[in-house]
Each structure stands twice: as C-alpha cells, then as structure tokens.
Design an enzyme around this catalytic site. Sequence first.
Site, PDB file in Angstrom:
ATOM      1  N   HIS A  81       0.887  -1.175   0.000  1.00  0.00           N
ATOM      2  CA  HIS A  81       0.000   0.000   0.000  1.00  0.00           C
ATOM      3  C   HIS A  81       0.918   1.216   0.000  1.00  0.00           C
ATOM      4  CE1 HIS A  81      -2.344  -2.961   2.401  1.00  0.00           C
ATOM      5  NE2 HIS A  81      -3.414  -2.400   1.886  1.00  0.00           N
TER       6      HIS A  81
ATOM      7  N   ASP B 274       2.399   2.022   3.347  1.00  0.00           N
ATOM      8  CA  ASP B 274       3.341   1.054   3.949  1.00  0.00           C
ATOM      9  C   ASP B 274       4.776   1.481   3.692  1.00  0.00           C
ATOM     10  OD1 ASP B 274       1.054  -0.508   4.210  1.00  0.00           O
ATOM     11  OD2 ASP B 274       1.547  -1.794   2.489  1.00  0.00           O
TER      12      ASP B 274
HETATM   13  C1  XLS Z   1      -7.568  -6.478   4.534  1.00  0.00           C
HETATM   14  C2  XLS Z   1      -7.124  -6.684   3.160  1.00  0.00           C
HETATM   15  C3  XLS Z   1      -6.026  -5.768   2.651  1.00  0.00           C
HETATM   16  C4  XLS Z   1      -5.907  -5.833   1.151  1.00  0.00           C
HETATM   17  C5  XLS Z   1      -5.126  -4.739   0.545  1.00  0.00           C
HETATM   18  O1  XLS Z   1      -8.302  -7.260   5.095  1.00  0.00           O
HETATM   19  O2  XLS Z   1      -6.773  -8.033   3.054  1.00  0.00           O
HETATM   20  O3  XLS Z   1      -4.828  -6.053   3.271  1.00  0.00           O
HETATM   21  O4  XLS Z   1      -5.347  -7.044   0.727  1.00  0.00           O
HETATM   22  O5  XLS Z   1      -5.607  -3.498   0.882  1.00  0.00           O
END
Ligand code: XLS
Length: 439
Positions: A101, A104
């Site tokens: 993301h 991140d």
């Molecule tokens: C959360 C999601 C997230 C997505 C990406 O539950 O899994 O991590 O994979 O935003």
Amino acid sequence: MNKYFPEVSKVLYEGKGSSNPLAFRYYDPQRVIGGKTMEEHLRFSMAYWHTLCAVGVDMFGSGTAVRPWENLTKPMDIAKAKAEAAFEFMSKMQIPFFCFHDVDIAPEGETLEETFKNLDEIAALFKDLMKATGIKLLWGTTNLFSHPRFMHGAATSPNADVFAYAAARVKKTMEITKDLGGQNYVFWGGREGYETLLNTDLKLELDNLARFLHMAVDYAKEIGFTGQFLIEPKPKEPTKHQYDFDVATVIGFLKTYGLDPYFKVNIEANHATLAGHTFQHELRLARVNGFLGSVDANQGDDLLGWDTDQFPTNIYTTTLAMYEILLNGGLAPGGLNFDAKVRRGSFEPIDLFYAHIAGMDSFAHGLIIANRLLESGELEDFVAQRYSSYKTGIGEKIVKGEVGFKELAEYAMANQQPKLTSGRQELLETILNKYMFAD
Ligand code: XLS
Ligand code: CA
Ligand code: CA
C-alpha cells in the site's frame, strides 16, 4: 545484504527428509510440475504491510515485535531501512514478488505534496533494489481506510472532497506501480460499505464506487498502465457491510456498471471464510466465470469470526486451491501473496522466516498433490459421468436451447420417474485422501 537478518542465510530446498527449520521441504523453485517450474506456478509474493510494518498491536495491547528498523527515529529513515530489510528478507526467502500500500512504504506528510515526495523517494530506492535483486512488483494498492479522513469511506464517502482526495492518492499509487513495472493493481474497499442504512444513500454510494473505478480505468489508459485491475472481495470488517462482499457480489457489480472487461478478483482465503464460503468456492466461482486474477494466501481460525490473517498451513485447503489454480491455467499476471502476519507471540525476526517457509511449503505441497490428482483424472471422470445425461438425448437438447417447457413436459409425461445415481461424496473424500497421503 546481510544487515537486518544476520542470523539467517539463504533458505534452500533440502527435501522432505530435512529437519532444518530454515529449509524448504517441498518448495523447490526449479522443479518442473506439469510443464512449469514451481516458481512459475506459485509466483509467491511478500505483503509489505504485514512483514515490514505490523508490530503485533491488537485491541488489548501494544506492539510486541522486535524489528531492528523500528529503533530509528526519523520516519523517512525508518522507511528506507524497511525497504532494505524487505529486499534482504525476500532475497533470503527466494520470494520473487512483493505487494504494498502507498502508506506502507513511506510516511504521510503534512500535505499531499509532501506525501507524494516521500513516496517518490522510496520508489526510487525500490527501483535500485529491484534491479539489484531481480525481485518484481506483483501489485500496488492505496490505503484508503486507515486515516480518519476515510472514516465514512473513500469512493463511497458522503463527502465529495474525500472522494477527490482518494482519487488523488489512487492516481499517484497507480503511477508508481506503473513506474515499478507492477503487474496488477488492487482495490480493496476496506471502508467502502456502511455501518447503518439509517444514514446511507446506498444507491449513490454504489454509483459513486463505479464512477471511481471507471475513472481509474480511464486514467490507466491515459498513462499506459497495462497491469491487471483487481477487486478484493471481503464481506465485513472494518465496516459492518462491505459492498465487495464476495466473488458473486463483485461480478454482479462489475457487470451492472460495465466494468467487467477491466477487472478480475483477488481472492483472499480468510475473506472467503468470513463470507461463509470455502476458499475453494470463491476460487471456483471466479475461475468458471473468467474472473480469477490473483490470490491473497492466508487462512483464518475456525473458531474466530474475524480476519486473523494467519499463514496458510492447512494442506487440504492449499491442495484444493492449487487444484482450481491449475485448472485456471495458472494465476499470471497474478500470484500468491502472503497477506498473512505472524502471531503476536511470535515476536522475533526469525519468526518471519518460519512463517513464510510454512506458507510456501504448504502451497508447494498442495501443488504437488493437486497436480497428481488432476493427472489421475479420477475426480474429473466422476464429474463428467455424473453430468453425462446432458451429453445426449433430452439433456443435449436442453443445453443446446432446442427445447422449452412444452417439449420438456411432453418428454416427462412420456417417461418413467427419473432414475437417480449416488453422489458418492464419502468415496470421493477417500479418493482425495489417497492422493493427499500418497507420500
Ligand atoms: C484487509 C485486506 C487488505 C488488502 C489490501 O483485510 O486483506 O490487506 O489485501 O488493501
Ligand atoms: Ca488481502
Ligand atoms: Ca485479510
């Protein structure tokens, strides 16, 4: 690259007889199975957020994880150290892809401009590290759920300024994803849902979500981003009801708004079970409809009703997942992304290695079994036989659209009561077990 995890050297395949906990027992990247190497089949990816950013915080307590880069003080220094640690970790683990993301990888600044500047700086560092290691970007995504400004959603926020802000952020992450050669771009609607219908214009929110995604498609065309767009279904958490509930709901939404040519789904195992489905169900439904794009490889806990994001270790589940993926002809340009985090009690850096080895070996083992099962043809033969009445006679006419209720009623009246055959579920489960435990 031996700064952050000096206690571990490259993790290698040693075979199932190995008792070295820092070796693969099943994942042999160059082993060919059904015409492709394991590396090509599995396309493993590390999730940046869990491996570099998560520190074991939960509702009842603060972080537990020991992470060397967290000792630094300046946010950009931490971001740079995380990038170096990420590539050291992936190189040692032989993980060929990663996902992130925007937030991140670099801290948010005071202004959007500063946020974008931080992102550009880290993206440039990624470029060098990717070049040096050969590691590639599976997908990028934008975090439109953590900051308070997204409390009521992003593309489905009641506030148009938030919609615009979210668009600016997605635009930027898409540019960076393109620049880094990202093969996919994910939309997970974390807060694209509602807590109560008493305050919600559901129709406008769904229309706006579709508008937002159409804008993303248009912008990708404009800048020449050719990666696959993926929607990641999840029924709930953080909101009570999320619009991208499950695969069936997402397909219906995409078709309703004319978005289906541009999107596939990224299926997460733990989201499937939260929606009351099996992981295999979601994979199957996506596959047979041509929407299976990528996978977030993890597992939930049978006794907990939330998204625990555990590393996948259930070999039955990985086998049946790989069975669907093989029948799909693979996942590329998607992959198997470990959207999974170590438990709060597994706080040492070395636990990150044990966890990824567990996940990679479980999927490699599942691949071996699924391939064996498919080569035997036992299940396919049974299913083909079970539906064979649609190959000839009245069944063939039904499939070809040559009959309607009138002809079918005449046929039924001229016939005896239908003769049924057993579904043989227990026998088939025994056959599955035979392949599961063949070695
Ligand atoms: C959360 C999601 C997230 C997505 C990406 O539950 O899994 O991590 O994979 O935003
Ligand atoms: Ca996920
Ligand atoms: Ca999850």
